[in-house]
Design a protein around this motif. Sequence first.
Motif, PDB file in Angstrom:
ATOM      1  N   LYS A 253       0.824  -1.205   0.000  1.00  0.00           N
ATOM      2  CA  LYS A 253       0.000   0.000   0.000  1.00  0.00           C
ATOM      3  C   LYS A 253       0.863   1.262   0.000  1.00  0.00           C
ATOM      4  CE  LYS A 253      -3.474   2.447   2.766  1.00  0.00           C
ATOM      5  NZ  LYS A 253      -4.302   2.397   4.013  1.00  0.00           N
ATOM      6  N   ASP A 254       1.854   1.324   0.903  1.00  0.00           N
ATOM      7  CA  ASP A 254       2.666   2.533   1.013  1.00  0.00           C
ATOM      8  C   ASP A 254       3.523   2.748  -0.226  1.00  0.00           C
ATOM      9  OD1 ASP A 254       1.760   3.501   3.443  1.00  0.00           O
ATOM     10  OD2 ASP A 254       3.107   2.235   4.596  1.00  0.00           O
ATOM     11  N   LEU A 255       4.100   1.688  -0.768  1.00  0.00           N
ATOM     12  CA  LEU A 255       4.909   1.833  -1.972  1.00  0.00           C
ATOM     13  C   LEU A 255       4.028   2.208  -3.168  1.00  0.00           C
ATOM     14  CD1 LEU A 255       7.532  -1.071  -1.762  1.00  0.00           C
ATOM     15  CD2 LEU A 255       7.990   1.393  -1.732  1.00  0.00           C
ATOM     16  N   TRP A 256       2.848   1.609  -3.252  1.00  0.00           N
ATOM     17  CA  TRP A 256       1.937   1.918  -4.364  1.00  0.00           C
ATOM     18  C   TRP A 256       1.547   3.391  -4.322  1.00  0.00           C
ATOM     19  CZ3 TRP A 256      -2.612   4.090  -5.570  1.00  0.00           C
ATOM     20  CH2 TRP A 256      -3.191   3.762  -6.804  1.00  0.00           C
ATOM     21  N   GLN A 257       1.187   3.872  -3.126  1.00  0.00           N
ATOM     22  CA  GLN A 257       0.760   5.270  -3.019  1.00  0.00           C
ATOM     23  C   GLN A 257       1.918   6.230  -3.299  1.00  0.00           C
ATOM     24  OE1 GLN A 257      -1.058   5.364   0.887  1.00  0.00           O
ATOM     25  NE2 GLN A 257      -3.063   4.779   0.075  1.00  0.00           N
ATOM     26  N   GLN A 317      11.308   6.383   2.262  1.00  0.00           N
ATOM     27  CA  GLN A 317      10.349   7.050   3.145  1.00  0.00           C
ATOM     28  C   GLN A 317       9.064   6.243   3.254  1.00  0.00           C
ATOM     29  OE1 GLN A 317       9.771  11.121   1.868  1.00  0.00           O
ATOM     30  NE2 GLN A 317      11.985  11.510   1.804  1.00  0.00           N
ATOM     31  N   ALA A 318       8.641   5.635   2.160  1.00  0.00           N
ATOM     32  CA  ALA A 318       7.435   4.810   2.196  1.00  0.00           C
ATOM     33  C   ALA A 318       7.625   3.607   3.104  1.00  0.00           C
ATOM     34  CB  ALA A 318       7.081   4.356   0.780  1.00  0.00           C
ATOM     35  N   ILE A 319       8.804   2.982   3.025  1.00  0.00           N
ATOM     36  CA  ILE A 319       9.081   1.832   3.878  1.00  0.00           C
ATOM     37  C   ILE A 319       9.152   2.255   5.344  1.00  0.00           C
ATOM     38  CG2 ILE A 319      10.810   0.084   4.446  1.00  0.00           C
ATOM     39  CD1 ILE A 319       9.100  -0.506   1.958  1.00  0.00           C
ATOM     40  N   ARG A 320       9.746   3.419   5.612  1.00  0.00           N
ATOM     41  CA  ARG A 320       9.790   3.911   6.994  1.00  0.00           C
ATOM     42  C   ARG A 320       8.374   4.139   7.529  1.00  0.00           C
ATOM     43  NH1 ARG A 320      14.263   8.585   5.796  1.00  0.00           N
ATOM     44  NH2 ARG A 320      16.022   7.199   5.280  1.00  0.00           N
ATOM     45  N   HIS A 321       7.499   4.667   6.681  1.00  0.00           N
ATOM     46  CA  HIS A 321       6.115   4.879   7.110  1.00  0.00           C
ATOM     47  C   HIS A 321       5.460   3.544   7.422  1.00  0.00           C
ATOM     48  CE1 HIS A 321       1.728   5.393   6.587  1.00  0.00           C
ATOM     49  NE2 HIS A 321       1.945   6.585   7.117  1.00  0.00           N
ATOM     50  N   ALA A 322       5.691   2.543   6.580  1.00  0.00           N
ATOM     51  CA  ALA A 322       5.122   1.215   6.828  1.00  0.00           C
ATOM     52  C   ALA A 322       5.649   0.639   8.139  1.00  0.00           C
ATOM     53  CB  ALA A 322       5.460   0.283   5.667  1.00  0.00           C
ATOM     54  N   ALA A 323       6.957   0.874   8.427  1.00  0.00           N
ATOM     55  CA  ALA A 323       7.552   0.339   9.647  1.00  0.00           C
ATOM     56  C   ALA A 323       6.997   1.029  10.892  1.00  0.00           C
ATOM     57  CB  ALA A 323       9.075   0.488   9.595  1.00  0.00           C
ATOM     58  N   ARG A 324       6.601   2.290  10.761  1.00  0.00           N
ATOM     59  CA  ARG A 324       6.044   3.031  11.899  1.00  0.00           C
ATOM     60  C   ARG A 324       4.563   2.744  12.124  1.00  0.00           C
ATOM     61  NH1 ARG A 324       8.841   7.354   9.418  1.00  0.00           N
ATOM     62  NH2 ARG A 324       6.840   8.199   8.697  1.00  0.00           N
ATOM     63  N   THR A 325       3.914   2.161  11.127  1.00  0.00           N
ATOM     64  CA  THR A 325       2.469   1.920  11.229  1.00  0.00           C
ATOM     65  C   THR A 325       2.189   0.829  12.252  1.00  0.00           C
ATOM     66  OG1 THR A 325       2.160   2.527   8.906  1.00  0.00           O
ATOM     67  CG2 THR A 325       0.395   1.261   9.956  1.00  0.00           C
ATOM     68  N   PRO A 326       1.323   1.083  13.233  1.00  0.00           N
ATOM     69  CA  PRO A 326       0.984   0.045  14.210  1.00  0.00           C
ATOM     70  C   PRO A 326       0.356  -1.172  13.527  1.00  0.00           C
ATOM     71  CG  PRO A 326       0.221   2.197  14.936  1.00  0.00           C
ATOM     72  CD  PRO A 326       0.655   2.364  13.522  1.00  0.00           C
ATOM     73  N   ALA A 327       0.654  -2.348  14.037  1.00  0.00           N
ATOM     74  CA  ALA A 327       0.172  -3.589  13.421  1.00  0.00           C
ATOM     75  C   ALA A 327      -1.349  -3.621  13.332  1.00  0.00           C
ATOM     76  CB  ALA A 327       0.689  -4.796  14.201  1.00  0.00           C
TER      77      ALA A 327
END
Length: 431
Positions: A253-257, A317-327
Amino acid sequence: MTPHDVPGQDIDPDSGLPILSEPSEPLAPVVDTPEALTRTITALRHGTGPVAIDTERAHGFRYWPRAYLIQLRRSGSGTHLVDPTAFDDGSAGVGLDGLAQALSGTEWILHAAIQDIPCLALEGLRPTMLFDTELAGRLLGLPKVGLGHMVERYCGVHLLKEHSASDWSQRPLPEDFLAYAALDVELLDELRVTVWHDLQNAGKQEWARQEFGHLVQVAAAAPSTMSATDPTRWRRTSGIGEVTTRAGLQVVKDLWQARDSVAQELDVAPSKVLHDRVIISLARQVGACVTLTDADVRRTRGFRHGRAKAHLDVWTQAIRHAARTPAKEYPPKRAPRDPHRIPPPRNWERHHPEAARRWQAVRPAVNELAESAHIDPANLIAPDAVRQVCWRPPWDLSPIGVDAFLADLGARQWQRDLVAGRVSRVLRSAR
């Protein structure tokens, strides 16, 4: 010998017909200046009869679905190839408004109008009358309704289609591209005349009038500005079924966006920025939580080349956002079902047996009606309308009630005249 035969003309080996490879008149320069546009507008105003229109887009190359060339041909005015991008800054006064005024009140001839209507509307061009040769072919029940097939059938020549998937946004356009574009409108007027004759012989001219009128309404409602892609489309990333964890889906999702934002800004097809398989290859590595790092992105081959490499910081940055997203906020494995969307009929029998019973009765009846009318069922009545009437039928199952129900769904009068009575009887018997 057909009217389009030329001595020494090449013959298509499959159809045995002469190949039409050059327009009947010398190819005029592309209309890309205010002066040239003024001449085109004047010529079209002095022409007679309907105006044949086509567009060329750059699907697969550009993000926005606009026209990069508009072809127009009218008897007495010749063929005109207009570059709409040349007037984006309003250099012709007010864009293409003058062209829209010249075309107002004329009948447009298009082939598969539903494909051209959106990009023409973006340029402020909307028909008040039209004739769709492809839709006419469907109403006639022709087995093949592509422009090439219909030109072969009715005009006796073979059209080359080698540039249909080319990049029409390139400038300057090669001469063979321009010849190809001109040929797409060369025979539309002739095709319209012969197809209309067949519609009259089949008693389907009123069907056609109503369908064409509906397309005019569609054009009137078409957006006049370009809007971004639906962000939920990330779930349609090719290969997403290989991603088995919710955390992996968050990465997709984050990479696509992120890719979509870059593609919009560059006006480049998303696949030309970062391929789906690169997104999926990274997301497949993710377990229960997103633990990917910048180094993981850099090590993934697809991020190290071309446009993807130029935007490496965007991907990290997209991957960092995904890593910060709560499960707990990761996307569900299955997309939430839209409560207003009808589930596929194949799933009805278990949970919605009454709807399934109606479907099993109505669908064959519609197919039988279509066969007797020599038309594809999807053109007789929209498949979604059939699903709607089976899923949640009107309280009034009389022909009048079913007719009103179908009218609310957008069915044209000719369709309702053929379908409503039969569907009414079938629904009542399936209770």
